[in-house]
Design a protein around this motif. Structure first.
Motif, PDB file in Angstrom:
ATOM      1  N   LEU A 196       0.826  -1.210   0.000  1.00 14.08           N
ATOM      2  CA  LEU A 196       0.000   0.000   0.000  1.00 14.08           C
ATOM      3  C   LEU A 196       0.864   1.265   0.000  1.00 14.08           C
ATOM      4  O   LEU A 196       0.550   2.245  -0.688  1.00 14.08           O
ATOM      5  CB  LEU A 196      -0.930  -0.002   1.214  1.00 14.08           C
ATOM      6  N   HIS A 197       1.957   1.246   0.762  1.00 18.70           N
ATOM      7  CA  HIS A 197       2.860   2.401   0.772  1.00 18.70           C
ATOM      8  C   HIS A 197       3.518   2.593  -0.600  1.00 18.70           C
ATOM      9  O   HIS A 197       3.744   3.741  -1.028  1.00 18.70           O
ATOM     10  CB  HIS A 197       3.926   2.229   1.851  1.00 18.70           C
ATOM     11  N   ASP A 198       3.822   1.499  -1.266  1.00 16.07           N
ATOM     12  CA  ASP A 198       4.379   1.602  -2.623  1.00 16.07           C
ATOM     13  C   ASP A 198       3.365   2.234  -3.574  1.00 16.07           C
ATOM     14  O   ASP A 198       3.737   3.030  -4.459  1.00 16.07           O
ATOM     15  CB  ASP A 198       4.787   0.219  -3.133  1.00 16.07           C
ATOM     16  N   ASN A 199       2.109   1.887  -3.403  1.00 15.09           N
ATOM     17  CA  ASN A 199       1.062   2.495  -4.234  1.00 15.09           C
ATOM     18  C   ASN A 199       0.956   3.998  -3.979  1.00 15.09           C
ATOM     19  O   ASN A 199       0.764   4.786  -4.914  1.00 15.09           O
ATOM     20  CB  ASN A 199      -0.284   1.828  -3.958  1.00 15.09           C
ATOM     21  N   LEU A 200       1.098   4.381  -2.714  1.00 12.42           N
ATOM     22  CA  LEU A 200       1.082   5.811  -2.392  1.00 12.42           C
ATOM     23  C   LEU A 200       2.258   6.538  -3.033  1.00 12.42           C
ATOM     24  O   LEU A 200       2.110   7.655  -3.556  1.00 12.42           O
ATOM     25  CB  LEU A 200       1.124   6.001  -0.868  1.00 12.42           C
ATOM     26  N   LYS A 201       3.415   5.895  -2.998  1.00 14.18           N
ATOM     27  CA  LYS A 201       4.604   6.513  -3.591  1.00 14.18           C
ATOM     28  C   LYS A 201       4.445   6.674  -5.102  1.00 14.18           C
ATOM     29  O   LYS A 201       4.860   7.691  -5.685  1.00 14.18           O
ATOM     30  CB  LYS A 201       5.841   5.671  -3.279  1.00 14.18           C
ATOM     31  N   GLN A 202       3.840   5.694  -5.746  1.00 12.97           N
ATOM     32  CA  GLN A 202       3.609   5.792  -7.183  1.00 12.97           C
ATOM     33  C   GLN A 202       2.687   6.958  -7.520  1.00 12.97           C
ATOM     34  O   GLN A 202       2.880   7.657  -8.518  1.00 12.97           O
ATOM     35  CB  GLN A 202       3.017   4.482  -7.704  1.00 12.97           C
ATOM     36  N   LEU A 203       1.683   7.164  -6.676  1.00 11.67           N
ATOM     37  CA  LEU A 203       0.775   8.292  -6.899  1.00 11.67           C
ATOM     38  C   LEU A 203       1.506   9.623  -6.736  1.00 11.67           C
ATOM     39  O   LEU A 203       1.276  10.575  -7.490  1.00 11.67           O
ATOM     40  CB  LEU A 203      -0.401   8.218  -5.924  1.00 11.67           C
TER      41      LEU A 203
ATOM     42  N   LYS B 170      -8.188  11.478  -4.289  1.00 14.50           N
ATOM     43  CA  LYS B 170      -9.153  10.461  -3.863  1.00 14.50           C
ATOM     44  C   LYS B 170      -8.471   9.110  -3.652  1.00 14.50           C
ATOM     45  O   LYS B 170      -8.759   8.401  -2.683  1.00 14.50           O
ATOM     46  CB  LYS B 170     -10.264  10.330  -4.899  1.00 14.50           C
ATOM     47  N   ASP B 171      -7.554   8.773  -4.574  1.00 12.84           N
ATOM     48  CA  ASP B 171      -6.843   7.497  -4.448  1.00 12.84           C
ATOM     49  C   ASP B 171      -5.963   7.478  -3.196  1.00 12.84           C
ATOM     50  O   ASP B 171      -5.869   6.457  -2.501  1.00 12.84           O
ATOM     51  CB  ASP B 171      -5.990   7.241  -5.691  1.00 12.84           C
ATOM     52  N   LYS B 172      -5.313   8.613  -2.906  1.00 15.83           N
ATOM     53  CA  LYS B 172      -4.474   8.688  -1.707  1.00 15.83           C
ATOM     54  C   LYS B 172      -5.311   8.508  -0.443  1.00 15.83           C
ATOM     55  O   LYS B 172      -4.912   7.793   0.485  1.00 15.83           O
ATOM     56  CB  LYS B 172      -3.746  10.036  -1.658  1.00 15.83           C
ATOM     57  N   GLU B 173      -6.453   9.157  -0.416  1.00 18.47           N
ATOM     58  CA  GLU B 173      -7.329   9.036   0.754  1.00 18.47           C
ATOM     59  C   GLU B 173      -7.815   7.601   0.926  1.00 18.47           C
ATOM     60  O   GLU B 173      -7.880   7.084   2.047  1.00 18.47           O
ATOM     61  CB  GLU B 173      -8.514   9.990   0.610  1.00 18.47           C
ATOM     62  N   ARG B 174      -8.141   6.973  -0.205  1.00 17.76           N
ATOM     63  CA  ARG B 174      -8.619   5.589  -0.144  1.00 17.76           C
ATOM     64  C   ARG B 174      -7.517   4.650   0.348  1.00 17.76           C
ATOM     65  O   ARG B 174      -7.754   3.806   1.228  1.00 17.76           O
ATOM     66  CB  ARG B 174      -9.105   5.151  -1.528  1.00 17.76           C
ATOM     67  N   ILE B 175      -6.310   4.810  -0.200  1.00 17.18           N
ATOM     68  CA  ILE B 175      -5.199   3.932   0.191  1.00 17.18           C
ATOM     69  C   ILE B 175      -4.785   4.192   1.635  1.00 17.18           C
ATOM     70  O   ILE B 175      -4.506   3.255   2.395  1.00 17.18           O
ATOM     71  CB  ILE B 175      -4.005   4.124  -0.766  1.00 17.18           C
TER      72      ILE B 175
END
Length: 337
Positions: free
Chosen positions: A149-156, A172-177
């Protein structure tokens, strides 16, 4: 053909039991499920299936004095240990009051009298009432999912698209993750505390699980026959649970439970007959239990320092079964055997 039909019906039973326990609230579930005594004697259900159905009900037993701590947790909000003797079933007010001692009395009638020469109803209830969630905290799995999940945040954050639509979508994606990260961390903390509380209760109760008898070897055989064998082929999760429960008994230093004899009897004396009695799916579950058991044994065998730390001072490696504090099996002998 018969074994295939049995596996198919068994799979449907597992699915239905899981659906029922998750689709209704605990208070509703306890109203739908008959008492354990009726499941076994009125409906003639085998103990392993009866406990599959009744297991969620056992978690509604609470302290009669405080009504806070639910079995199998140990301690109330003040951190004080709660005895099982003080627990009652908190279900519908119209139902008959059931004490934990009533449950143990029912359990005493399930097995032949001779089975209780070494086993205790407390151990039987504990083994069949717990699940893998109660004994195992998969820290690596939680850490891996959190890292993902942290990797997904970093990609965003590394996304270079600065258009208003992209920025709004990223927000929105950051808030969801981030919400998922928070939920996962809360779940991880809750699970870790749950396992610690359960192990605390088990450590307090382990001394009355088994008792020495004229033939101490039969203690392990009774435990295998009445507990391990029926449940390790019940489902894949139960297979892992059985191996974890054995490891927990060993780690807690349960008196009169000989870990070496348990492994020896299972692999050298009973494994082959069990395989011949298994259906295709049951054989797979038995194989998983064997895998987990051997993984534990080979871990102890891998290094003498590990062996001395985890086995050298445990009753499970006592040379004389009836005397848990007797001399331990030397590392050289364990590796050789």
């Amino acid at each position: 053909m018969v074994s295939e039909q049995f596996d198919r019906c068994h799979g449907i039973l597992l699915q239905y039991a899981e659906f029922l326990s998750s689709a209704v609230t605990p208070s509703t579930y306890v109203q739908l499920v008959p008492p354990l005594e009726d499941l076994v004697y009125k409906y003639h259900i085998e103990p392993d299936v009866a406990f599959l159905i009744y297991r969620p009900v056992m978690r509604l037993f609470k302290s009669a004095s405080s009504g806070e701590a639910c079995w199998p947790l140990d301690g109330n909000e003040e951190g004080e240990p709660v005895s099982c003797d003080d627990m009652i079933l908190h279900g519908d007010s119209s139902q008959k009051l059931i004490m934990w001692s009533d449950l143990l009395n029912t359990i005493r009638t399930i097995l032949p009298t001779k089975a209780w020469n070494g086993l205790s109803p407390e151990l039987y209830a504990t083994f069949w009432g717990l699940t893998l969630y109660d004994l195992h905290f998969p820290k690596d799995r939680y850490d891996a999912e959190t890292k993902k999940l942290h990797d997904n945040l970093k990609q965003l954050e590394d996304n270079s698209d600065n258009s208003s639509i992209a920025i709004s979508r990223r927000k929105k994606d950051k808030e969801r993750i981030q919400d998922l990260v928070d939920k996962l961390n809360n779940e991880s903390d809750k699970h870790q505390q749950h396992v610690a509380s359960v192990l605390q209760r088990l450590a307090r109760e382990k001394d009355k699980w088994l008792s020495s008898g004229p033939d101490a070897l039969k203690i392990n055989m009774e435990f295998l026959q009445r507990c391990i064998y029926p449940r390790c082929v019940f489902s894949m999760q139960d297979a892992v649970y059985c191996a974890t429960f054995v490891k927990t008994m060993h780690s807690l230093g349960t008196p009169f439970f000989n870990t070496v004899n348990h492994i020896d009897v299972f692999i050298c004396k009973t494994l082959q007959p069990m395989i011949c009695c298994c259906t295709e799916y049951e054989a797979g579950r038995l194989g998983r239990f064997l895998h987990e058991t051997l993984k534990m044994a080979y871990y102890w065998k891998s290094d003498e320092a590990i062996y001395e730390r985890e086995c050298g001072n445990k009753p499970g490696f006592a040379l004389y079964f009836r005397f848990p504090n007797s001399q331990r099996v030397p590392y050289a002998q364990f590796v050789k055997d």
